[in-house]
Design a protein around this motif. Structure first.
Motif, mmCIF file in Angstrom:
data_model
loop_
_atom_site.group_PDB
_atom_site.id
_atom_site.type_symbol
_atom_site.label_atom_id
_atom_site.label_comp_id
_atom_site.label_asym_id
_atom_site.label_seq_id
_atom_site.Cartn_x
_atom_site.Cartn_y
_atom_site.Cartn_z
ATOM 1 N N HIS A 38 2.405 13.902 -7.783
ATOM 2 C CA HIS A 38 2.821 13.946 -6.374
ATOM 3 C C HIS A 38 4.141 14.695 -6.222
ATOM 4 C CE1 HIS A 38 -0.384 11.641 -4.690
ATOM 5 N NE2 HIS A 38 -0.133 10.563 -5.415
ATOM 6 N N HIS A 39 5.089 14.461 -7.123
ATOM 7 C CA HIS A 39 6.382 15.146 -7.024
ATOM 8 C C HIS A 39 6.266 16.616 -7.420
ATOM 9 C CE1 HIS A 39 9.151 12.006 -5.737
ATOM 10 N NE2 HIS A 39 8.466 11.157 -6.490
ATOM 11 N N ALA A 40 5.385 16.937 -8.340
ATOM 12 C CA ALA A 40 5.155 18.350 -8.679
ATOM 13 C C ALA A 40 4.592 19.096 -7.475
ATOM 14 C CB ALA A 40 4.197 18.452 -9.865
ATOM 15 N N VAL A 41 3.706 18.446 -6.741
ATOM 16 C CA VAL A 41 3.157 19.052 -5.522
ATOM 17 C C VAL A 41 4.267 19.240 -4.494
ATOM 18 C CG1 VAL A 41 1.603 18.671 -3.566
ATOM 19 C CG2 VAL A 41 0.828 18.183 -5.899
ATOM 20 N N VAL A 68 -6.056 14.742 -5.733
ATOM 21 C CA VAL A 68 -6.216 16.042 -6.387
ATOM 22 C C VAL A 68 -7.071 16.965 -5.539
ATOM 23 C CG1 VAL A 68 -7.245 17.214 -8.374
ATOM 24 C CG2 VAL A 68 -5.842 15.181 -8.723
ATOM 25 N N ARG A 69 -8.169 16.446 -5.008
ATOM 26 C CA ARG A 69 -9.020 17.274 -4.155
ATOM 27 C C ARG A 69 -8.261 17.732 -2.910
ATOM 28 N NH1 ARG A 69 -13.451 14.294 -0.882
ATOM 29 N NH2 ARG A 69 -11.561 14.007 0.371
ATOM 30 N N ASN A 70 -7.477 16.825 -2.299
ATOM 31 C CA ASN A 70 -6.706 17.196 -1.110
ATOM 32 C C ASN A 70 -5.695 18.284 -1.427
ATOM 33 O OD1 ASN A 70 -8.124 15.289 0.311
ATOM 34 N ND2 ASN A 70 -6.524 13.725 0.216
ATOM 35 N N TRP A 71 -5.055 18.188 -2.603
ATOM 36 C CA TRP A 71 -4.094 19.225 -2.986
ATOM 37 C C TRP A 71 -4.788 20.560 -3.191
ATOM 38 C CZ3 TRP A 71 -3.441 21.133 -8.296
ATOM 39 C CH2 TRP A 71 -2.417 22.085 -8.401
ATOM 40 N N LEU A 72 -5.909 20.530 -3.874
ATOM 41 C CA LEU A 72 -6.645 21.773 -4.114
ATOM 42 C C LEU A 72 -7.108 22.405 -2.806
ATOM 43 C CD1 LEU A 72 -8.703 20.580 -7.203
ATOM 44 C CD2 LEU A 72 -6.926 22.347 -7.220
ATOM 45 N N MET A 101 0.818 -1.200 0.000
ATOM 46 C CA MET A 101 0.000 0.000 0.000
ATOM 47 C C MET A 101 0.861 1.264 0.000
ATOM 48 S SD MET A 101 -3.098 -1.137 0.083
ATOM 49 C CE MET A 101 -4.083 -2.549 0.582
ATOM 50 N N ASP A 102 0.331 2.312 -0.632
ATOM 51 C CA ASP A 102 0.935 3.643 -0.494
ATOM 52 C C ASP A 102 -0.186 4.669 -0.413
ATOM 53 O OD1 ASP A 102 0.054 4.156 -3.119
ATOM 54 O OD2 ASP A 102 1.980 3.579 -3.975
ATOM 55 N N GLU A 103 0.166 5.945 -0.294
ATOM 56 C CA GLU A 103 -0.822 6.994 -0.077
ATOM 57 C C GLU A 103 -1.871 7.035 -1.182
ATOM 58 O OE1 GLU A 103 -1.229 8.890 2.478
ATOM 59 O OE2 GLU A 103 0.573 8.358 3.600
ATOM 60 N N GLY A 104 -1.465 6.726 -2.408
ATOM 61 C CA GLY A 104 -2.402 6.788 -3.525
ATOM 62 C C GLY A 104 -3.559 5.812 -3.406
ATOM 63 N N TYR A 112 -11.500 22.112 -8.842
ATOM 64 C CA TYR A 112 -11.951 21.913 -7.457
ATOM 65 C C TYR A 112 -13.455 21.597 -7.441
ATOM 66 C CZ TYR A 112 -11.541 22.869 -2.387
ATOM 67 O OH TYR A 112 -11.507 22.775 -1.019
ATOM 68 N N ALA A 113 -14.213 22.385 -8.174
ATOM 69 C CA ALA A 113 -15.666 22.156 -8.260
ATOM 70 C C ALA A 113 -15.956 20.778 -8.841
ATOM 71 C CB ALA A 113 -16.319 23.240 -9.112
ATOM 72 N N SER A 114 -15.201 20.396 -9.865
ATOM 73 C CA SER A 114 -15.400 19.094 -10.500
ATOM 74 C C SER A 114 -15.100 17.957 -9.521
ATOM 75 C CB SER A 114 -14.511 18.976 -11.738
ATOM 76 O OG SER A 114 -14.764 17.784 -12.435
ATOM 77 N N ALA A 115 -14.034 18.119 -8.720
ATOM 78 C CA ALA A 115 -13.683 17.087 -7.736
ATOM 79 C C ALA A 115 -14.770 16.949 -6.679
ATOM 80 C CB ALA A 115 -12.348 17.435 -7.073
#
Length: 886
Positions: free
Chosen positions: A376-379, A407-411, A68-71, A429-432
C-alpha cells in the motif's frame, strides 16, 4: 502461506483514565442487547469508538473486536480477521478455515458464514461482536454476507456496527421487527452537563457557565470540536472573544482549530504529527523509520507517541502495552491534508519528499513481514517497481495471500504505458481477473503482455513471464477439458518458468497431469499429480494440493481400487475445510460414483447434491452437468424413469447452452440407458452410433437379439482395454460380454468370463456394475459353473437383488422357481407390465406410466400371452399367480 494478521486491529482501544461516562448511552446499549444489531452511525469525531469501548469495559459480557480498514474489502482478509477475532470467544471457531483463505478460487462467503453460525451455536454464553469503522467496506458481497449473518444469527451473538455512513444492510426490516438498536449523531452529542464535565475533568479548563454554553452551542456538542477548541484555548487570554471568532460547519471549525492546535506545538511536534499522518497505525520503531537517519528532535518515536497520548492530541492506543497507536481518523485526515499542502510545490521536489516518507514506511513494513502494508505504501509512493516486486512475492504472490482485490484495483489504475513497461504486470492483471472469475478479460491481458515483451531482450525474467502466460492459458484450457491445448501450454510454461517460481510451476505440473489423464495416459498423469502434490505441500498451495489429490483419487477409482479412492476423496474433503472450497465438488462427485457402485444410493445422492451445491459456486464449470449424469443413473436404479428423463434433459440443455462438449458423450450414454429402459431401441441405436459409444452399441444389439454383432463389438473392445490397462473399462466390458455370451448360447465361456470378473471386482466391492445388468446377470450368478467362485461375494451380489427389486417402479423382478416351467421366461419389462395389468391399468395408462408407445405396450402384451399360453388379461394374471410371478 497464511494471511499476515495485524493484531492491533483486534484490540479494543482501552478506555481513557480521564473521561466522561455516558450513562444514558451505556444504558441504551445495555437495553439493546436483546436485539440482533446495534448501529452507531455518526460523523467522524462523534465518539463512536470511545462509547463502545467504555460500554464493553464497564460490562461483563465477552466480546470480539475488529477495526476495519481498506484491506478488509478483500473477502479473504475480512474472513481472516473475523475468524481470528471470534477465537477470543472460542478458540475452536474457524480452526479449519485458515489454510484455505489464500485460495486462488473465489471464496464462498455465505457458506463460510453459515459454518461460522453453526459453530457459534455451540458457544454457551452470549457475546458481542464489534465492527468498528464499518464504512470502509465498499464491497457488495461483504454487505450480502453480513446481511446473511444478521438474518440467521443465533441468540448468543449481538452485533455492533460503528460507522460514519448508513450501512448497506436490511436496516428497515430489522427496525420493523424490533431487532435494531440505533445510536445516531444527535444521541452522541454532549449535553451541557457532559460538555462541562469534559472541559473541566478531561481537558483541565476552568470556564464560566456562559463560555461552556457558548462552546457547546458553537460545536453543537460535537466531541471532536470540543476537544480541539479546548486544546486551542489553553494559550488564549480572552477566551470569550476567541469563542466568538469561529463559526460554521464542523469541517470549517475543525479546519480552523487544527491550525490553532498545530501552531501551539513546537516545530518538532508539528513535524512528527505531519510526517507520521501517512500511517494507518503507528509504533515507535515505525515512526523512527519514517524520520530516517535525521531522527526525531524530541526523542524516540515511542517517547513522542506517549507524549501525544498524555497531551490528548487525538491519539488512540491500540493495545494495552501502548506499543501501537492510531490518530483519530478525522484528525489524521486533516493532518494529511496539510501534509499534502505543504509538499505540493510546482518543482516536484516536495512531492519527492512525500514519496520518500511512503517508501520508508514500505521498507519498514516489508522488513517486518507485513507485505500488504508495504505494498500500500509503495503504491502511495508511486513506486511501481517496488509495488510490482511486492505483488509478485518471494514464495507466494500477494494475490494468493488475501491481496487479490487491492492488487487488481492498483493494476486497473495503471496506464497502458506503465503496464507495457513491465509486461509481468499484464500477466499479474490476467491472473487477478482469473481469480475473481472475470474470465473473458484474461486473454486480452495476456496478448498485451506478449506484445510488450516483443521489444525486450529475452532474459530470465522475460522468459519467466512468457512461462506464466502459458501457465494461465493452460488453466483456461483445463476448464474446457482441451487436452491438446493444456499439454502444449503446460509444456511451454515449464520450459520457460524460472526454477524458483514454485507456485506457478506447481499449478502447471498439475495441469499437465490433467492433460495426460484426459488422454488416457494414466502412468504419466500419476507421476505429474505426485510431483504437483509434493511441491504444493511444501509451499502451502492448498488448492493445488486438493486438485492433485483428487487426480490421484480418480486414478485409483479407474484402477478399481474403490476403497482406497474413497479414503482419498475423504481426505480431500478435510483439506477443503469447513465450509469447503468449491473445488471439493470433485471429491463429492467421486464419492457419489463410488457409493452408487456400492449400492448405497442414499449416500450417493447426498454426495451428488453436495457436489452440485459446491459446483454452482464456480464459474465456467461443467461439474454440475457431470453430477447430474451420475444422479440420472441413480434415478434409473431407483426405478424413477420420469425423474431420470427430466434430469438428463436438463443436463443436456445446460451442456449445449454453455458449450460443455466433453459432457455430451456421458449425457448420451445415460440417454441410451434411458431409451433402453423405455424399449425405444431404434432411438437408442441411433444415439449410441452418433456419439460412437461402442459399449452402448453392444447393449442395443443385445436388446435387439443380435448377439453375434454384439460379440463382434465387445471382443476387440476387451482386447483394447487390456492392452491399455484400463481396468475400469475392462470390468464393464467383461460383465456385458458374459451376458452376451450366455444369450448367444456359449454358457461355458460366459461362466468363465463371469468368474474372471468376480475375481477382479471383489476387492473393490463392486455391486451396481453387476446389478445393472439385470436378470440375465442374476441367472449367470446362479449358474452351477459359477457356484464355487468367490462364494461369499457371489451370495452378497445375489442378496442385493432382494433389496433392489422393490425399488423399481411397478416392477417385480423376483424369479420364482415356477418360472422354470415356462417355455420362455418373461423379460424384466414384461414382468413389470404384467404387474400393472394385475392392478387394472389400461394399455394407455401403462404406456403413460412407463413412458412407452401404446403400440409397444400392445406388443409386450402379445409376448406375455404367448409365453403364458393364455388369450386374455384375466387369464394372464391367474396363470402368473399360479406360477408365483405375482
Amino acid at each position: 502461506m497464511t494471511i499476515p494478521i495485524v493484531t492491533t486491529k483486534l484490540y479494543m482501544p482501552p478506555p481513557r483514565l480521564k473521561t466522561v461516562t455516558r450513562h444514558r448511552l451505556i444504558e441504551q446499549l445495555n437495553e439493546g442487547l436483546n436485539r440482533k444489531l446495534t448501529v452507531i452511525s455518526a460523523p467522524a469525531g462523534s465518539g463512536k469508538t470511545t462509547l463502545v469501548s467504555e460500554w464493553l469495559a464497564s460490562g461483563d459480557r465477552p466480546f470480539a473486536w475488529i477495526s476495519m480498514d481498506e484491506g478488509d474489502n478483500d473477502p479473504a482478509c475480512f474472513l481472516t480477521y473475523l475468524f481470528t477475532a471470534l477465537q477470543n470467544i472460542d478458540p475452536n471457531i474457524g480452526a479449519g478455515i485458515f489454510p484455505l483463505l489464500h485460495s486462488p478460487q473465489p471464496l464462498p462467503l455465505e457458506s463460510m458464514i453459515a459454518t461460522l453460525l453453526h459453530e457459534i451455536i455451540a458457544v454457551p454464553n452470549p457475546f458481542v461482536l464489534v465492527f468498528d469503522d464499518y464504512h470502509v467496506l465498499k464491497t457488495g458481497p461483504l454487505d450480502d454476507a453480513i446481511s446473511f449473518l444478521l438474518e440467521r444469527m443465533p441468540p448468543q451473538i449481538h452485533l455492533v456496527i460503528a460507522t460514519r455512513e448508513e450501512p448497506r444492510l436490511p436496516i428497515a426490516r430489522l427496525r420493523v421487527r424490533n431487532q435494531l438498536n440505533e445510536v445516531r449523531a444527535s444521541d452522541l452529542r454532549f449535553t451541557y452537563s457532559e460538555a462541562a464535565e469534559f472541559l473541566e475533568t478531561v481537558m483541565g479548563l476552568e470556564l464560566s457557565p456562559e463560555n461552556i454554553a457558548l462552546l457547546e452551542a458553537r460545536t453543537e456538542g460535537w466531541i471532536a470540536g470540543l476537544q480541539l477548541a479546548a486544546l486551542s484555548m489553553k494559550e488564549q487570554i480572552d477566551v470569550a472573544t476567541y469563542l466568538r471568532s469561529f463559526s460554521g460547519s464542523h469541517h470549517f471549525i475543525l479546519d480552523y482549530m487544527v491550525e490553532e492546535v498545530l501552531t501551539q506545538q513546537s516545530a518538532s511536534i508539528q513535524a512528527f504529527l505531519l510526517h507520521t499522518s501517512i500511517l494507518a497505525r503507528l509504533s515507535g520503531p515505525l515512526c523512527d523509520a519514517i524520520f530516517g537517519e535525521s531522527g526525531i528532535d524530541s526523542g524516540s518515536g515511542q517517547e513522542m507517541l506517549e507524549f501525544l497520548e498524555r497531551a490528548n492530541l487525538f491519539i488512540v492506543p491500540l493495545d494495552s502495552e501502548r506499543r501501537w497507536y492510531r490518530y483519530h481518523h478525522l484528525f489524521a485526515d486533516l493532518l494529511r491534508q496539510r501534509l499534502h499542502q505543504r509538499f505540493s510545490s510546482t518543482t516536484g521536489e516536495d512531492e519527492c519528499i512525500l514519496a520518500e516518507l511512503h517508501t520508508r514506511a514500505s521498507i519498514w513494513y516489508e522488513d517486518n513481514g507485513l507485505e500488504m502494508e508495504a505494498f500500500h505504501h509503495a503504491v502511495a509512493a508511486n513506486d511501481t517497481s517496488r509495488a510490482a516486486r511486492l505483488v509478485e512475492g518471494e514464495r507466494m504472490p500477494l494475490l494468493f495471500r488475501g491481496g487479490v482485490i487491492p492488487v487488481r484495483n492498483w493494476l486497473e489504475s495503471l496506464s497502458h504505458e506503465e503496464l507495457d513497461a513491465r509486461p509481468a504486470l499484464w500477466v499479474m492483471y490476467a491472473s487477478a481477473l482469473l481469480m475473481t472469475g472475470q474470465v473473458t478479460g484474461v486473454e486480452p491481458k495476456l496478448v498485451a503482455a506478449e506484445k510488450a515483451l516483443q521489444g525486450l531482450k529475452q532474459d530470465a525474467r522475460s522468459k519467466d513471464t512468457l512461462g506464466h502466460i502459458a501457465a494461465i492459458r493452460a488453466t483456461l484450457a483445463v476448464s474446457k477439458h482441451q487436452s491438446e491445448d493444456i499439454m502444449a501450454e503446460a509444456k511451454r510454461a515449464l520450459e520457460y518458468l524460472h526454477p524458483d517460481n514454485l507456485p506457478v510451476r506447481t499449478a502447471t505440473t498439475w495441469s499437465l497431469g490433467y492433460a495426460y489423464h484426459l488422454q488416457g495416459n494414466r502412468i504419466a498423469a500419476s507421476k505429474a499429480y505426485q510431483e504437483a502434490l509434493s511441491n504444493s505441500e511444501k509451499i502451502g498451495h492448498v488448492v493445488i494440493t486438493m486438485m492433485a489429490t483428487i487426480g490421484l483419487a480418480k486414478l485409483q477409482e479407474a484402477d478399481n481400487q474403490l476403497h482406497m479412492a474413497a479414503e482419498t476423496y475423504q481426505h480431500v474433503r478435510k483439506l477443503a475445510g469447513s465450509p469447503p472450497l468449491p473445488a471439493a465438488c470433485e471429491a463429492h462427485l467421486g464419492l457419489a460414483r463410488i457409493f452408487y457402485e456400492w449400492n448405497d444410493l442414499h449416500k450417493a445422492e447426498h454426495h451428488g447434491q453436495q457436489s452440485i451445491q459446491l459446483a454452482r459456486q464456480l464459474e465456467q464449470t461443467d461439474r454440475v452437468v457431470a453430477t447430474q449424469v451420475v444422479l440420472t443413473r441413480l434415478k434409473l436404479a431407483q426405478g424413477d424413469v420420469s425423474g431420470a428423463a427430466a434430469m438428463i434433459a436438463n443436463a443436456e440443455h445446460v451442456a449445449r447452452k454453455h458449450g460443455f462438449i466433453m459432457q455430451m458423450p456421458p449425457i448420451a450414454e445415460a440417454q441410451v440407458l434411458l431409451l433402453l429402459q423405455q424399449d425405444n431401441l431404434t432411438a437408442a441405436a441411433r444415439l449410441a452410433q452418433k456419439h460412437d459409444l461402442p459399449l452402448l452399441q453392444a447393449r442395443v444389439l443385445l436388446a435387439q437379439g443380435n448377439t453375434s454383432a454384439a460379440l463382434a463389438v465387445l471382443e476387440p473392445l476387451l482386447e483394447q482395454a487390456e492392452a491399455k490397462q484400463l481396468e475400469d473399462e475392462r470390468l464393464k466390458i467383461m460383465l456385458l460380454l458374459a451376458v452376451v455370451l450366455h444369450a448367444h448360447g456359449d454358457q461355458a465361456k460366459a461362466a468363465q468370463m463371469l468368474k474372471d470378473a468376480l475375481v477382479i471386482a471383489e476387492p473393490g466391492g463392486f455391486i451396481r456394475t453387476f446389478v445393472d445388468e439385470g436378470i440375465p446377470m442374476k441367472r449367470l450368478l446362479c449358474d452351477a459353473e459359477v457356484y464355487g467362485t468367490m462364494p461369499r461375494y457371489r451370495e452378497k451380489l445375489l442378496a442385493e437383488w432382494k433389496e433392489e427389486e422393490p425399488k423399481r417402479e411397478g416392477g417385480n423382478s423376483n424369479l420364482p422357481h415356477h418360472v422354470d416351467s415356462l417355455i420362455e421366461p418373461l423379460s424384466e419389462r414384461e414382468l413389470e407390465i404384467l404387474q400393472l395389468i394385475e392392478k387394472g391399468l389400461s394399455n394407455r395408462d401403462i404406456a403413460q406410466q412407463l413412458f412407452l408407445a401404446l403400440s409397444t405396450v400392445k406388443g409386450h402384451n402379445r409376448n406375455i400371452f404367448d409365453k403364458l399360453q393364455v388369450q386374455r388379461r384375466t387369464e394372464a394374471v391367474a396363470r402368473a399367480r399360479q406360477l408365483g410371478l405375482l
